[in-house]
Design a protein around this motif. Structure first.
Motif, short mmCIF file in Angstrom:
data_model
loop_
_atom_site.label_atom_id
_atom_site.label_comp_id
_atom_site.label_asym_id
_atom_site.label_seq_id
_atom_site.Cartn_x
_atom_site.Cartn_y
_atom_site.Cartn_z
N GLY A 102 0.85 -1.25 0.06
CA GLY A 102 0.03 0.08 -0.02
C GLY A 102 0.95 1.31 -0.06
O GLY A 102 0.29 2.26 0.29
N ILE A 103 1.85 1.21 -0.30
CA ILE A 103 2.99 2.20 -0.36
C ILE A 103 2.47 3.48 -1.32
O ILE A 103 2.64 4.72 -0.98
CB ILE A 103 4.43 2.04 -0.86
CG1 ILE A 103 4.94 1.08 -0.14
CG2 ILE A 103 5.33 3.29 -0.83
CD1 ILE A 103 6.39 0.29 -0.36
N GLU A 104 1.60 2.97 -2.39
CA GLU A 104 1.06 4.20 -3.29
C GLU A 104 -0.01 5.03 -2.43
O GLU A 104 -0.32 6.22 -3.14
CB GLU A 104 0.43 3.41 -4.36
CG GLU A 104 -0.69 2.59 -4.08
CD GLU A 104 -0.66 1.23 -3.49
OE1 GLU A 104 -1.68 0.38 -3.35
OE2 GLU A 104 0.57 0.84 -3.36
N ASN A 105 -0.39 4.67 -1.31
CA ASN A 105 -1.34 5.51 -0.61
C ASN A 105 -0.75 6.64 0.09
O ASN A 105 -1.58 7.43 0.67
CB ASN A 105 -2.23 4.55 0.18
CG ASN A 105 -3.23 3.75 -0.39
OD1 ASN A 105 -3.72 4.12 -1.46
ND2 ASN A 105 -3.27 2.47 0.19
N LEU A 106 0.53 6.60 0.37
CA LEU A 106 1.35 7.64 0.99
C LEU A 106 1.12 8.97 0.17
O LEU A 106 1.34 9.05 -1.01
CB LEU A 106 2.81 7.44 1.25
CG LEU A 106 2.98 6.32 2.25
CD1 LEU A 106 4.45 6.12 2.16
CD2 LEU A 106 2.66 6.37 3.57
N PRO A 107 0.83 10.21 0.78
CA PRO A 107 0.55 11.35 0.12
C PRO A 107 1.95 11.72 -0.55
O PRO A 107 2.92 11.43 0.20
CB PRO A 107 0.23 12.43 1.23
CG PRO A 107 -0.28 11.58 2.36
CD PRO A 107 0.53 10.09 2.18
N LYS A 108 1.58 12.64 -1.72
CA LYS A 108 3.05 13.01 -2.36
C LYS A 108 2.98 14.35 -2.28
O LYS A 108 2.08 15.13 -2.40
CB LYS A 108 2.69 12.78 -3.95
CG LYS A 108 2.59 11.17 -4.16
CD LYS A 108 3.71 10.25 -3.97
CE LYS A 108 3.75 8.77 -4.44
NZ LYS A 108 2.39 8.20 -3.83
N GLY A 109 4.19 14.96 -1.76
CA GLY A 109 4.45 16.44 -1.66
C GLY A 109 3.88 16.98 -0.69
O GLY A 109 3.51 18.26 -0.60
N GLN A 110 3.22 16.38 0.29
CA GLN A 110 2.78 17.08 1.61
C GLN A 110 3.11 16.17 2.95
O GLN A 110 3.01 14.87 2.78
CB GLN A 110 1.38 17.38 1.54
CG GLN A 110 0.48 16.04 1.37
CD GLN A 110 -1.01 16.34 1.24
OE1 GLN A 110 -1.83 15.89 0.52
NE2 GLN A 110 -1.59 17.08 2.05
N GLY A 111 3.09 16.76 4.13
CA GLY A 111 3.27 16.12 5.23
C GLY A 111 1.80 15.59 5.64
O GLY A 111 0.83 15.77 4.97
N PHE A 112 2.05 14.52 6.62
CA PHE A 112 0.68 13.71 6.92
C PHE A 112 1.00 13.32 8.51
O PHE A 112 2.03 13.19 8.87
CB PHE A 112 0.38 12.78 5.91
CG PHE A 112 1.72 11.85 5.71
CD1 PHE A 112 1.61 10.62 6.52
CD2 PHE A 112 2.46 11.93 4.81
CE1 PHE A 112 2.63 9.55 6.21
CE2 PHE A 112 3.48 11.17 4.32
CZ PHE A 112 3.60 9.96 5.32
N ILE A 113 -0.31 12.75 8.96
CA ILE A 113 -0.22 12.27 10.12
C ILE A 113 -0.36 10.52 10.01
O ILE A 113 -1.58 10.23 9.25
CB ILE A 113 -1.42 12.42 11.05
CG1 ILE A 113 -1.09 14.12 11.26
CG2 ILE A 113 -1.38 11.91 12.32
CD1 ILE A 113 -2.25 14.64 12.33
N ALA A 114 0.54 9.79 10.27
CA ALA A 114 0.56 8.49 10.23
C ALA A 114 -0.12 7.53 11.42
O ALA A 114 0.24 8.11 12.76
CB ALA A 114 1.72 7.68 9.78
N CYS A 115 -1.26 6.71 11.10
CA CYS A 115 -1.86 6.31 12.49
C CYS A 115 -1.73 4.78 12.54
O CYS A 115 -2.66 4.05 11.81
CB CYS A 115 -3.29 6.60 12.65
SG CYS A 115 -3.36 8.22 13.26
#
Length: 252
Positions: free
Chosen positions: A32-45
């Motif tokens: 599921g690596i493709e689900n990581l946002p591109k070019g922006q920060g995020f919160i991973a839970c």
């Protein structure tokens, strides 16, 4: 040398030691690596089943080019060995109330604004569910997501508990363990972001985060999750701890 450069060097040195050891102990599979946002920060839970979870999750994010930043209890930053490591890698301490809470929010926002991965365990601690399913979540991750506007990425991993059981003291090295990690799509909180941060809004956002995470855990386990989420605050459920697990082992 800037603080950012020092942090990156520290990460590089730690990763050079820790990651090869983890690779020896476990056969990993990232999905599921493709689900990581591109070019922006995020919160991973992520879910939380054993004390070495942060190493497994950190290993994954470092492999994807992120310097993982964890939201961690402020008390951990005072520990003799762990504290300096947390400070050197610019982890984010959780301060309660007043200026401390504002400082924590500012630090979290800085990670997100820089395009980083801020890792928050929504359960707040190791799951107390006897079968290691995600338990009832706390509202901290949801609050942070709604305050910062950052996307929330649920993820689940399974297998690390075979290497180090929950509350265990010894690694089970043989045979080599299989660990899978699955990244989900962003949790839809769009209808909640413009609302006041009431208890009902925070609980709804938390429920959505926990539901997505639980679905991912179920996918990895190939099992159906329980209909009701374990609630350690409920009088009808016995918290899982060292004594409980030892008693359970004796009965087997």
């Amino acid at each position: 040398m800037s603080e950012s450069a020092k942090s990156r060097i520290t990460f590089t040195l730690l990763a050079a030691v820790v990651r090869p050891v983890l690779n020896l102990m476990m056969a990993r599979r990232w999905e599921g690596i493709e689900n990581l946002p591109k070019g922006q920060g995020f919160i991973a839970c992520p879910n939380h089943v054993t004390e070495i979870d942060p190493l497994v999750v950190g290993h994954f994010f470092y492999s994807q080019g992120y310097l993982p930043r964890y939201l961690a209890k402020a008390s951990l930053f005072k520990a003799p060995v762990l504290g300096p490591a947390l400070r050197a890698t610019k982890q984010v301490p959780v301060q309660r109330g007043g200026s401390g809470a504002a400082a924590s929010l500012d630090s979290a926002q800085a990670v997100i604004d820089a395009g980083g991965a801020l890792i928050v365990y929504p359960e707040g601690t190791l799951t107390r569910d006897p079968d290691l399913w995600p338990m009832k979540g706390r509202t901290g991750a949801a609050r942070l997501a709604l305050q910062t506007g950052a996307p929330v990425i649920p993820l689940a991993h399974w297998g690390a508990q075979d290497l180090l059981p929950r509350y265990g003291k010894m690694l089970h090295l043989f045979p080599r363990k299989r660990v899978r990690l699955l990244v989900g799509e962003p949790v839809d909180l769009s209808d909640l972001r413009s609302l006041p941060l009431t208890k009902a809004v925070l609980e709804e956002a938390t429920a959505r985060i926990m539901a997505e995470m639980t679905t991912l855990v179920a996918t990895l386990r190939g099992e159906e999750p329980p209909e009701e989420r374990w609630d350690p605050s409920s009088k009808g459920q016995k918290p899982v701890g060292r004594g409980y697990e030892q008693d359970t082992e004796k009965k087997k």
